[in-house]
Design a protein around this motif. Structure first.
Motif, PDB file in Angstrom:
ATOM      1  N   ARG A 178       0.848  -1.200   0.000  1.00 54.68           N
ATOM      2  CA  ARG A 178       0.000   0.000   0.000  1.00 54.68           C
ATOM      3  C   ARG A 178       0.875   1.239   0.000  1.00 54.68           C
ATOM      4  O   ARG A 178       1.055   1.874   1.033  1.00 54.68           O
ATOM      5  CB  ARG A 178      -0.906   0.005   1.229  1.00 54.68           C
ATOM      6  CG  ARG A 178      -2.153  -0.808   1.049  1.00 54.68           C
ATOM      7  CD  ARG A 178      -2.773  -1.113   2.365  1.00 54.68           C
ATOM      8  NE  ARG A 178      -1.948  -2.021   3.148  1.00 54.68           N
ATOM      9  CZ  ARG A 178      -2.319  -2.533   4.307  1.00 54.68           C
ATOM     10  NH1 ARG A 178      -3.461  -2.219   4.821  1.00 54.68           N
ATOM     11  NH2 ARG A 178      -1.528  -3.359   4.959  1.00 54.68           N
ATOM     12  N   GLN A 234      -0.566   4.682   1.980  1.00 59.28           N
ATOM     13  CA  GLN A 234      -2.006   4.800   1.921  1.00 59.28           C
ATOM     14  C   GLN A 234      -2.485   6.182   2.361  1.00 59.28           C
ATOM     15  O   GLN A 234      -3.445   6.720   1.829  1.00 59.28           O
ATOM     16  CB  GLN A 234      -2.595   3.727   2.844  1.00 59.28           C
ATOM     17  CG  GLN A 234      -4.070   3.518   2.672  1.00 59.28           C
ATOM     18  CD  GLN A 234      -4.553   2.374   3.563  1.00 59.28           C
ATOM     19  OE1 GLN A 234      -5.730   2.093   3.620  1.00 59.28           O
ATOM     20  NE2 GLN A 234      -3.648   1.715   4.265  1.00 59.28           N
ATOM     21  N   HIS A 281     -10.289   7.592   8.114  1.00 62.83           N
ATOM     22  CA  HIS A 281      -9.625   6.276   8.205  1.00 62.83           C
ATOM     23  C   HIS A 281      -9.560   5.877   9.678  1.00 62.83           C
ATOM     24  O   HIS A 281      -8.546   6.071  10.332  1.00 62.83           O
ATOM     25  CB  HIS A 281      -8.210   6.345   7.631  1.00 62.83           C
ATOM     26  CG  HIS A 281      -8.120   7.019   6.299  1.00 62.83           C
ATOM     27  ND1 HIS A 281      -8.128   6.316   5.110  1.00 62.83           N
ATOM     28  CD2 HIS A 281      -8.022   8.320   5.955  1.00 62.83           C
ATOM     29  CE1 HIS A 281      -8.034   7.172   4.103  1.00 62.83           C
ATOM     30  NE2 HIS A 281      -7.964   8.391   4.580  1.00 62.83           N
TER      31      HIS A 281
END
Lengths: 145, 145
Positions: free
Chosen positions: B3, B6, B35
């Motif tokens: 990722r 991210q 998130h």
DNA sequence: TTACGTGCAAAACGTTTGCAAGAGT
DNA sequence: ACTCTTGCAAACGTTTTGCACGTAA
């Protein structure tokens, strides 16, 4: 031990003789040469008191550890050596004009300002021979002596 | 790469929209809105990487917590509000003359310099109504967000 | 499968604090 | 006695790190 600030003058003398705004650890190590039993907590407490009464100033530069120095006059300009990590006072008079122009341009109420110059100090530049690196590099904490 | 960062862009967007050089906790709290599972360690790691690549700059002012902001141009002058603790970039062009005079007077090799103005920002001055104090006072850590 | 960002928890680090003890008055 | 600094150790807040997991290649 419990004399009114047993180490006060020793710390002030240290800072006067070493105008490099040392770390607390450095001060503690130096102090222990003459006073082997002095604790780190006492150094912290003494420094806090001296800052509160205005005798010392604390510099928030250097990120990790606090640095302390005498509040000589209004010298709020500093030079920070990126090699030996000493912090020197600069004999430059404050540019008060800057405060006025910042206030005029931004609308913020300016009360004071500071200035830091970064680079390599003369001692470090003139050769490793004359370097008395009083501060170990940030990586390794040297508690010896 | 799994990722590739991210949260990288989210953090950069946050800093762009809030040019107040927030603390890591503030960034973390904001980031969790979108998130909920992001950890504080990740925020620290991402910030460190962004600083290393030069996208962000870390400000060592404020003593306890690190503050981060975008490395916009060469604006190394800041205004620090002592009331709401925001840190603003100042649109003042660097006074390179100062570096030269410091070098000439002291013999130290000057590579760069910074400047901080302290006071009360316009938002705080113009009345408590318009204050969006994004930073809780240093005493109490408000994680409630 | 491999690589590496991630979450979690624990560690690390600088600083502060609680408490008992001792020196000064 | 009483006050107040001190040493010690524990606590505290911030930042880093070890490790297992899981996702993208």
């Amino acid at each position: 031990m419990p004399r009114p600030f047993q180490y006060r003058d020793s710390i002030l003398a240290l800072l006067k003789d070493n105008p490099i705004h040392p770390t607390v650890d450095w001060i503690h190590a130096q102090l222990r040469r003459g006073h082997p039993r002095v604790s780190l907590a006492t150094v912290y407490r003494t420094l806090r008191t001296l800052v509160a009464e205005g005798t010392l100033c604390e510099l928030p530069f250097g990120t990790s550890e606090s640095r302390f120095g005498l509040t000589l006059e209004q010298k709020h300009y500093h030079f920070i050596c990126e090699q030996c990590h000493k912090i020197y006072d600069l004999p430059i008079r404050p540019r008060m004009t800057l405060e006025r122009s910042v206030q005029a341009e931004t609308g913020h109420q300016v009360r004071r300002h500071t200035m830091e110059f970064y680079g390599v100090c003369r001692e470090c530049t003139e050769g490793p021979a004359s370097v008395t690196s009083l501060r170990p590099p940030r990586e390794q904490k040297e508690k010896t002596e």
